[in-house]
Structure formats: structure tokens, C-alpha cells
Design a protein around this motif. Structure first.
Motif, PDB file in Angstrom:
ATOM      1  N   PHE A   1       0.821  -1.219   0.000  1.00 25.98           N
ATOM      2  CA  PHE A   1       0.000   0.000   0.000  1.00 25.98           C
ATOM      3  C   PHE A   1       0.846   1.256   0.000  1.00 25.98           C
ATOM      4  N   SER A   2       2.054   1.153   0.577  1.00 29.02           N
ATOM      5  CA  SER A   2       2.871   2.367   0.543  1.00 29.02           C
ATOM      6  C   SER A   2       3.652   2.438  -0.775  1.00 29.02           C
ATOM      7  N   ARG A   3       3.706   1.285  -1.476  1.00 34.96           N
ATOM      8  CA  ARG A   3       4.447   1.268  -2.736  1.00 34.96           C
ATOM      9  C   ARG A   3       3.626   1.883  -3.865  1.00 34.96           C
TER      10      ARG A   3
ATOM     11  N   ALA B   1      15.057  -3.083   7.179  1.00 33.69           N
ATOM     12  CA  ALA B   1      15.248  -2.084   6.116  1.00 33.69           C
ATOM     13  C   ALA B   1      14.013  -2.087   5.232  1.00 33.69           C
ATOM     14  N   TYR B   2      13.585  -0.909   4.806  1.00 32.98           N
ATOM     15  CA  TYR B   2      12.453  -0.820   3.870  1.00 32.98           C
ATOM     16  C   TYR B   2      12.927  -1.237   2.489  1.00 32.98           C
ATOM     17  N   GLU B   3      11.922  -1.480   1.606  1.00 33.03           N
ATOM     18  CA  GLU B   3      12.238  -1.949   0.253  1.00 33.03           C
ATOM     19  C   GLU B   3      13.226  -1.062  -0.478  1.00 33.03           C
ATOM     20  N   ASP B   4      13.133   0.249  -0.212  1.00 29.29           N
ATOM     21  CA  ASP B   4      14.023   1.166  -0.930  1.00 29.29           C
ATOM     22  C   ASP B   4      15.426   1.193  -0.313  1.00 29.29           C
ATOM     23  N   GLY B   5      15.643   0.343   0.692  1.00 28.46           N
ATOM     24  CA  GLY B   5      16.984   0.239   1.268  1.00 28.46           C
ATOM     25  C   GLY B   5      17.172   1.066   2.535  1.00 28.46           C
ATOM     26  N   THR B   6      16.173   1.892   2.881  1.00 31.75           N
ATOM     27  CA  THR B   6      16.320   2.700   4.102  1.00 31.75           C
ATOM     28  C   THR B   6      16.437   1.781   5.318  1.00 31.75           C
ATOM     29  N   GLN B   7      17.547   1.882   5.999  1.00 31.44           N
ATOM     30  CA  GLN B   7      17.763   1.046   7.176  1.00 31.44           C
ATOM     31  C   GLN B   7      17.044   1.728   8.341  1.00 31.44           C
ATOM     32  N   ALA B   8      15.885   1.213   8.728  1.00 28.69           N
ATOM     33  CA  ALA B   8      15.083   1.902   9.730  1.00 28.69           C
ATOM     34  C   ALA B   8      15.411   1.457  11.155  1.00 28.69           C
ATOM     35  N   LEU B   9      15.842   0.208  11.329  1.00 28.41           N
ATOM     36  CA  LEU B   9      16.198  -0.277  12.670  1.00 28.41           C
ATOM     37  C   LEU B   9      17.492  -1.088  12.619  1.00 28.41           C
TER      38      LEU B   9
ATOM     39  N   ALA C   1      13.865  11.551  18.140  1.00 25.07           N
ATOM     40  CA  ALA C   1      13.668  12.450  17.006  1.00 25.07           C
ATOM     41  C   ALA C   1      12.899  11.752  15.889  1.00 25.07           C
ATOM     42  N   SER C   2      12.306  12.566  15.057  1.00 28.19           N
ATOM     43  CA  SER C   2      11.540  12.060  13.921  1.00 28.19           C
ATOM     44  C   SER C   2      12.437  11.179  13.037  1.00 28.19           C
ATOM     45  N   GLY C   3      11.861  10.102  12.520  1.00 27.91           N
ATOM     46  CA  GLY C   3      12.620   9.205  11.650  1.00 27.91           C
ATOM     47  C   GLY C   3      13.493   8.233  12.415  1.00 27.91           C
ATOM     48  N   GLY C   4      13.353   8.208  13.729  1.00 27.55           N
ATOM     49  CA  GLY C   4      14.203   7.340  14.548  1.00 27.55           C
ATOM     50  C   GLY C   4      13.868   5.868  14.420  1.00 27.55           C
ATOM     51  N   GLY C   5      12.623   5.549  14.034  1.00 24.47           N
ATOM     52  CA  GLY C   5      12.238   4.143  13.863  1.00 24.47           C
ATOM     53  C   GLY C   5      11.103   3.713  14.781  1.00 24.47           C
ATOM     54  N   LYS C   6      10.443   4.683  15.428  1.00 23.62           N
ATOM     55  CA  LYS C   6       9.391   4.344  16.404  1.00 23.62           C
ATOM     56  C   LYS C   6       8.193   3.665  15.722  1.00 23.62           C
ATOM     57  N   SER C   7       7.712   4.269  14.629  1.00 23.84           N
ATOM     58  CA  SER C   7       6.543   3.674  13.942  1.00 23.84           C
ATOM     59  C   SER C   7       6.901   2.321  13.368  1.00 23.84           C
ATOM     60  N   THR C   8       8.140   2.181  12.925  1.00 21.11           N
ATOM     61  CA  THR C   8       8.556   0.895  12.360  1.00 21.11           C
ATOM     62  C   THR C   8       8.428  -0.199  13.412  1.00 21.11           C
ATOM     63  N   ILE C   9       8.825   0.106  14.652  1.00 23.92           N
ATOM     64  CA  ILE C   9       8.714  -0.893  15.732  1.00 23.92           C
ATOM     65  C   ILE C   9       7.250  -1.277  15.930  1.00 23.92           C
TER      66      ILE C   9
ATOM     67  N   LEU D   1       3.121  -6.379  10.430  1.00 23.83           N
ATOM     68  CA  LEU D   1       2.765  -5.669   9.198  1.00 23.83           C
ATOM     69  C   LEU D   1       4.008  -5.640   8.316  1.00 23.83           C
ATOM     70  N   TYR D   2       5.157  -5.604   8.942  1.00 26.84           N
ATOM     71  CA  TYR D   2       6.436  -5.759   8.265  1.00 26.84           C
ATOM     72  C   TYR D   2       7.181  -6.905   8.970  1.00 26.84           C
ATOM     73  N   GLU D   3       8.153  -7.458   8.283  1.00 30.34           N
ATOM     74  CA  GLU D   3       8.903  -8.578   8.833  1.00 30.34           C
ATOM     75  C   GLU D   3      10.335  -8.136   9.153  1.00 30.34           C
TER      76      GLU D   3
ATOM     77  N   ALA E   1       5.519   8.193  22.027  1.00 30.41           N
ATOM     78  CA  ALA E   1       5.154   9.418  22.739  1.00 30.41           C
ATOM     79  C   ALA E   1       5.855  10.614  22.107  1.00 30.41           C
ATOM     80  N   HIS E   2       5.065  11.577  21.720  1.00 33.86           N
ATOM     81  CA  HIS E   2       5.661  12.775  21.118  1.00 33.86           C
ATOM     82  C   HIS E   2       5.872  13.855  22.163  1.00 33.86           C
ATOM     83  N   ARG E   3       4.975  13.873  23.146  1.00 32.89           N
ATOM     84  CA  ARG E   3       5.168  14.855  24.224  1.00 32.89           C
ATOM     85  C   ARG E   3       5.687  14.118  25.453  1.00 32.89           C
TER      86      ARG E   3
HETATM   87  N1  ATP Z   1       7.354   2.989   3.792  1.00 30.50           N
HETATM   88  C1  ATP Z   1       8.613   3.410   3.925  1.00 30.50           C
HETATM   89  N2  ATP Z   1       9.486   3.227   2.906  1.00 30.50           N
HETATM   90  C2  ATP Z   1      10.765   3.635   3.033  1.00 30.50           C
HETATM   91  N3  ATP Z   1      11.276   4.231   4.131  1.00 30.50           N
HETATM   92  C3  ATP Z   1      10.446   4.445   5.154  1.00 30.50           C
HETATM   93  C4  ATP Z   1       9.078   4.045   5.111  1.00 30.50           C
HETATM   94  N4  ATP Z   1       8.497   4.398   6.291  1.00 30.50           N
HETATM   95  C5  ATP Z   1       9.480   4.982   7.042  1.00 30.50           C
HETATM   96  N5  ATP Z   1      10.643   5.004   6.368  1.00 30.50           N
HETATM   97  C6  ATP Z   1      11.956   5.506   6.852  1.00 30.50           C
HETATM   98  O1  ATP Z   1      12.373   4.698   7.929  1.00 30.50           O
HETATM   99  C7  ATP Z   1      12.965   5.475   8.964  1.00 30.50           C
HETATM  100  C8  ATP Z   1      12.203   5.277  10.274  1.00 30.50           C
HETATM  101  O2  ATP Z   1      10.898   5.767  10.108  1.00 30.50           O
HETATM  102  P1  ATP Z   1       9.777   5.697  11.238  1.00 30.50           P
HETATM  103  O3  ATP Z   1       8.502   6.154  10.632  1.00 30.50           O
HETATM  104  O4  ATP Z   1       9.790   4.384  11.895  1.00 30.50           O
HETATM  105  O5  ATP Z   1      10.321   6.789  12.272  1.00 30.50           O
HETATM  106  P2  ATP Z   1       9.549   7.472  13.494  1.00 30.50           P
HETATM  107  O6  ATP Z   1      10.526   7.491  14.591  1.00 30.50           O
HETATM  108  O7  ATP Z   1       8.257   6.816  13.737  1.00 30.50           O
HETATM  109  O8  ATP Z   1       9.329   8.930  12.938  1.00 30.50           O
HETATM  110  P3  ATP Z   1       8.138   9.969  13.295  1.00 30.50           P
HETATM  111  O9  ATP Z   1       8.308  10.347  14.721  1.00 30.50           O
HETATM  112  O10 ATP Z   1       8.450  11.107  12.385  1.00 30.50           O
HETATM  113  O11 ATP Z   1       6.863   9.295  12.986  1.00 30.50           O
HETATM  114  C9  ATP Z   1      12.938   6.911   8.462  1.00 30.50           C
HETATM  115  O12 ATP Z   1      14.195   7.174   7.885  1.00 30.50           O
HETATM  116  C10 ATP Z   1      11.859   6.914   7.403  1.00 30.50           C
HETATM  117  O13 ATP Z   1      12.156   7.867   6.418  1.00 30.50           O
END
Ligand code: ATP
Length: 592
Positions: free
Chosen positions: A126-128, A361-369, A387-395, A402-404, A545-547
Motif C-alpha cells: 500500500f505504501s508502494r 530495512a524498507y524496500e528502498d533500502g532505508t535502514q530503519a532499525l 527524534a523524527s525518523g528514529g524508527g518508532k513507527s517501524t517498531i 505488518l512488516y517482517e 510518545a511525542h510529548r
Molecule cells: N514505507 C517506507 N518506505 C521507506 N522508508 C520508510 C518508510 N516508512 C518509514 N521510512 C523511513 O524509515 C525510517 C524510520 O521511520 P519511522 O517512521 O519508523 O520513524 P519514526 O521514529 O516513527 O518517525 P516519526 O516520529 O516522524 O513518525 C525513516 O528514515 C523513514 O524515512
């Protein structure tokens, strides 16, 4: 993440389409073929009608009694003029209904398979692909396939039979003259050449429709932003460019299509002229009757549109096949996140969640964790900050699979989540995200999604716990109020509380919370916060947690940056840590 199907040739695609969608309807297909054959025979019979009319009229001159002659003429001609159109009309009506039913059933089945596949695909799919593009496959591509099926069945069966019967009739009436009309068949060659060119252009048009659907969805979906930032004019310009491109692509296609008619007209005119000149000679030399000349001319008139349709059939089929291929792309997508062959059912979990040295790592190679280890013991509240992009949502996305994870493992109660069924794993979790998803249905149905077996009493109870009952009671139809698309008529806080009610109803031992960043007013926020706290009681909660003010009560806090855990501990230990990231973030937020 998701395996895509191998490429099929046109012939393979067509035979698969036939085998999967048309042949299962063979009853209807044979009935349609019968009526098409009847229609073809009735159409070819018009050559006899015309020949009869002309020859009988010629004989009338020889009769001295005009009244008798007219009566005799009427008795011969009228029954023919009634029976032939009646048979032709009825056969046409029935074959049309049948072919449309076959086409509609075929694409209906395709839509259902596509929908099931699209939803069982990996979340990554869905994100692709832009959603608009996917939607366009359900709307535009199926329409193209349906039209191509109707055209294909009609042309291949009805028109081929009509052409065969009509040529047979023409040869029967006057074979010498019929040979003259072979000139007309030459028209095929230029048409086929043009068709080939049209094919690529038709594909461009289809793909562009998908793009426009995506852009429209994006633009209307983001109406709030567009207005808030005054982007109406630039959006109109952006979409305007797409609409202009559509005009250009369509015009290019139509220009090629338009060449077909003049070519046919010239060649048709030549054929008719040939028939008339040669026919005059035959009649004068008493080698043929005037009626047979009329029959051959009628045959030409019947053949012309059918031959033309057959000449462009290839195009329509190509267009249809390119849509079929896009549709198969969705149907054949197999998820890569699958259950192990002997996956066990995860019973009601204790809520013990562990990530063991997980990398992802996401499909595009972004190493998220990278090598992330986290533990939430039963009933604990664990906060993820950073900080944003740290990998919280990925966890949060890895826990319900939802991801492996590409390395390491995720465990619930000591079970690797790859060893349990997806349904039982996800049944143990409730997700409340900052993007609340509401469907165009009643309030009760929207909360009821948490547990589809729940009765109204349970739904009301959940709403009360989420502090949503009071505002629901003030809605025009209470729990039966329809929310409209995405529940846009509700406030941010109300939407949040409905999603909390949904999670409460789910009564899952693990609660995943992506805390809302959007500002709620103080009163709303207090209500949402209180509802969340009630929801957290007795469950394991993993919260983004954002705040930092909201994580002070957490049992454990993990601070993430660039996919790594920088530090972990309680609010108390982390906030007093010298040069700690958490302490720095805290200071920043306090200053803000
Ligand atoms: N669908 C995706 N495809 C490729 N890269 C992604 C995807 N979703 C997130 N990323 C990348 O993976 C890394 C971690 O993202 P993630 O969303 O887990 O961070 P986060 O800590 O939850 O950020 P935020 O606080 O901004 O929500 C970031 O570099 C982000 O750009």
C-alpha cells in the motif's frame, strides 16, 4: 516484500482470461453463440429480401392488372419483411443481454479477486503504489476489460459468422460480381497497419487515467491543506497539466483512429462502383437479374461495418489485454509475510512483548532499525521516544507483523511471531493511531470494528469508557448516526475517542498507541488522555510518545535515534542522566 507475478505473453493472458472467466460461463456462452448465429443468418437473409423486392418489382411491369399485381407483390414481400427483421431483432436482443452478462460476471469476479488479493497483500504494497492507481484498476481497467469482452465476443463470433454467411449469400446470388468486391478486402491491410500504431497509444491513455485518478484522490483528500495553504490555484494548474496531457494523448489516438474511415470509404466507393459497372454489363447481357445485383450491393453494405470492426478488433483486444495484465498484477500478488505451515494459534496473550536484536530495512533500502532490543513485561507501559525518523513507527508495525524483521526476532509470551497464525497474533492487539480511520457507516458500526461480534450494549459500554458516550448521545441519531466519509464532521478529539472505544471493545492484552501529535484543545486532550489511561489498565502498552509529559508514568522509556536505541530507563533515571539525549529532549520541550 510482496512477490509480483511473472510476465505473460498476450496469448497466455488471453487464454488465462478465457479459462478463468469466460469458459466457466459456457452455458451462457453457447446460448449467446446460438443467437449470434441466428442473427448472422437473418442479416445475410437481407440479400434475399432485396433481390426478391427488385425482381418482383421488375415482373410487375408484365402484369396488365395493377391491383392484382400489387396484391401478389404484397403477399410475397410482406411476410418476408416481417419475419426477417423479427428474427434478427429478437436474436440481437438476446445475444446482447447474454454477452453483457458474460462480460459483467467476468469483471465482477475479477474485482472480487482483486479486492481479496489487495487486502491480503503485505502492508508494504500500500505504501508502494498510490491508492488512486489501485482504485483506477477497480474502476477504469475493469470497464476497459468489460467493453473489450463484449466487443471481442461480438466480433469474433457474430461478425465472423455474419461475414461468412453474407459472403456465401453473395456468391450464391452472383459469384462473378462478388469477386469484384474482393477489392474491398484490400482495405484490411492499411487498417491493420494503423491498428499496430494505435496499440501503444491506447496503453499510454490507460496509464494516464490511473495517474489522474491518483492525483485527484490526493488533491481532494488533502482539501484541508490545499485550502489552508491557499494552494487552489497551483493545484488547479497541476491537475490542469494532467488534463491537458490527457487531451494530447487522446487526440493522438483519435487522429489515428480517424484515418480508418476515409480509407474504408474510398475503398468501399471503389468496390460499389465496380459492382455497379460490372452489374450493368451482366444485366444488359442477360447474365444476371437486377435482383442479384441488388443482393450483392446489400451484401457490401452489410459487410462494410463488420469488416471494419474486425480490422480494429486487435486494438480493442490489446487495450483489454493491457488492462487484464494490470488487473492480474493485483490478483497474482502474493504476500511474503505468510504463516508458517504449522503455525500455532496464539491464545489470549499475557502481553509479554520482546524484540531481540531486530534490524529492518524498507524496500528502498532505508535502514530503519539496527539491532534493536526492547522488552515490555505483562501490564507494563513502555514508551518509545526520540527524534523524527528514529524508527518508532517501524517498531509498532513490526509487532503485529505488518512488516517482517530482516534480522532478529519479535516474541510474544516467548513465541516467535513467525510461528503463530497472523489472525491470532493480531487478535491479541489493539492499535490506536494518530490517523484515525473512520468508515462511512454508523457510529456503532465504527466502534464495532473492534470486535465484530459485540452487541450494542458492549459497544455503548466501550464508548462510555472512552468518554465518547456523551457526545455520541447528542448526535442526531445517536449510535445510528452515519459518520460520512472518514467521519469528517467530528472533531479531532471526538475521532480519537471513537478509536479508543474501538480499542477498548477489542479488549486485547497488547495495546499499541501512536500518540496523536495534532493539537487538541486542553479539555479534549484531558478527555482523550483519561480515556487512554483507562484503556492501558491491565494491558501491556507500547506507546510512541511525542510529548514527554505523557511518558512520565511509563515503566520504561526507550530513546531512539537513526534506528538505534540510545538509552533506556525510567523518566526519573533518564531525566537526571548527565548529557543524556532524553534529558536534552526534555529540556528542549520544557523551553518550548
Ligand atoms: N514505507 C517506507 N518506505 C521507506 N522508508 C520508510 C518508510 N516508512 C518509514 N521510512 C523511513 O524509515 C525510517 C524510520 O521511520 P519511522 O517512521 O519508523 O520513524 P519514526 O521514529 O516513527 O518517525 P516519526 O516520529 O516522524 O513518525 C525513516 O528514515 C523513514 O524515512
Amino acid at each position: 516484500m510482496t512477490s509480483t507475478p511473472e510476465q505473460l505473453t498476450d496469448r497466455q493472458r488471453l487464454s488465462r482470461f478465457w479459462r478463468d472467466y469466460i469458459w466457466p460461463q459456457k452455458g451462457k456462452l453457447f446460448a449467446a453463440m446460438f443467437f449470434m448465429a441466428l442473427l448472422a443468418a437473418a442479416t445475410a437473409a437481407y440479400t434475399w429480401v432485396i433481390s426478391l423486392i427488385i425482381d418482383q418489382a421488375g415482373q410487375m411491369d408484365e402484369s396488365p392488372d395493377a391491383y392484382e399485381a400489387a396484391k401478389r407483390y404484397a403477399l410475397i414481400i410482406l411476410p418476408v419483411l416481417i419475419i426477417v427483421p423479427f428474427v434478427s431483432g429478437l436474436a440481437n436482443y438476446l445475444q446482447r443481454i447474454l454477452t453483457n452478462a458474460i462480460a459483467l460476471n467476468a469483471v465482477g469476479k475479477m474485482q472480487k479477486q482483486m479486492f481479496a488479493s489487495a487486502h491480503s497483500a503485505d502492508y508494504a504494497a500500500f505504501s508502494r503504489e498510490p491508492t488512486g492507481n489501485l482504485i483506477s484498476k477497480f474502476t477504469n481497467d475493469v470497464t476497459v476489460v468489460s467493453n473489450a469482452t463484449i466487443r471481442g465476443l461480438g466480433n469474433v463470433i457474430k461478425d465472423v459468422l455474419t461475414v461468412a454467411f453474407t459472403i456465401g449469400a453473395m456468391l450464391w446470388h452472383n459469384w462473378q460480381l462478388s469477386l469484384v468486391m474482393t477489392v474491398f478486402l484490400l482495405a484490411f491491410w492499411p487498417i491493420i497497419a494503423i491498428s499496430k500504431k494505435m496499440r501503444g497509444n491506447a496503453r499510454d491513455v490507460q496509464e494516464h487515467v490511473g495517474l489522474i485518478t491518483s492525483e485527484l484522490k490526493e488533491s481532494f483528500g488533502g482539501a484541508r491543506m490545499v485550502k489552508a495553504y491557499g494552494l487552489e490555484a497551483s493545484e488547479a494548474e497541476r491537475l490542469g497539466r494532467s488534463f491537458d496531457e490527457r487531451i494530447r494523448l487522446f487526440l493522438r489516438l483519435v487522429t489515428q483512429q480517424a484515418r480508418v474511415d476515409p480509407i474504408l470509404e474510398v475503398l468501399g466507393g471503389m468496390a460499389i462502383a465496380g459492382v455497379v459497372v460490372f452489374g450493368m454489363y451482366q444485366v444488359n447481357a442477360e447474365l444476371a437479374t437486377a435482383g442479384s445485383i441488388g443482393a450483392v450491393l446489400t451484401g457490401l453494405v452489410i459487410l462494410s461495418p463488420r469488416l471494419r470492426a474486425l480490422g480494429t478488433l486487435n486494438n480493442v483486444l490489446q487495450e483489454g489485454l493491457s488492462s487484464v495484465s494490470r488487473i492480474y498484477g493485483v490478483i497474482d500478488t502474493r504476500p511474503t509475510i505468510m504463516e508458517a505451515p504449522h503455525a500455532k494459534t496464539l491464545q489470549k496473550s499475557d502481553g509479554h512483548v520482546k524484540l531481540n536484536a531486530v534490524s529492518f530495512a524498507y524496500e528502498d533500502g532505508t535502514q530503519a532499525l539496527r539491532d534493536v532490543s526492547i522488552e515490555a513485561k505483562p501490564g507494563q507501559t513502555v514508551a518509545l521516544v526520540g527524534a523524527s525518523g528514529g524508527g518508532k513507527s517501524t517498531i509498532i508495525n513490526l509487532i503485529p507483523r505488518l512488516y517482517e524483521a530482516s534480522k532478529g526476532s519479535v516474541e510474544i509470551d516467548g513465541h516467535d511471531i513467525r510461528e503463530v497464525t497472523l489472525a491470532s497474533l493480531r487478535r491479541n492487539m489493539a492499535l490506536v493511531s494518530q490517523n484515525v480511520t473512520l468508515f462511512d457507516d454508523t457510529v456503532a458500526a465504527n466502534i464495532g470494528l473492534g470486535d465484530q461480534e459485540a452487541n450494542l450494549e458492549a459497544i455503548i459500554n466501550a464508548a462510555k469508557h472512552a468518554d465518547a458516550h456523551d457526545f455520541i448521545s447528542t448526535l442526531p441519531d445517536g449510535y445510528d448516526t452515519r459518520l460520512g466519509e472518514d467521519g469528517l464532521s467530528l472533531s479531532g478529539g471526538q475521532r480519537q475517542r471513537l478509536s479508543i472505544a474501538r480499542a477498548i471493545l477489542r479488549d486485547a492484552p497488547i495495546f499499541l498507541l501512536d500518540e496523536a501529535t495534532s493539537a487538541l484543545d486542553a479539555e479534549s486532550e484531558a478527555k482523550v488522555q483519561a480515556a487512554l489511561e483507562r484503556l492501558e489498565v491491565g494491558r501491556t502498552t507500547i506507546v510512541i510518545a511525542h510529548r514527554l509529559s505523557t511518558v512520565q508514568k511509563a515503566d520504561l522509556i526507550y530513546v531512539l535515534e537513526n534506528g538505534r536505541i540510545l538509552e533506556s530507563g525510567t523518566h526519573k533515571t533518564l531525566s537526571t542522566k548527565k548529557d543524556g539525549t532524553y534529558a536534552r529532549l526534555l529540556a528542549l520541550q520544557l523551553r518550548a
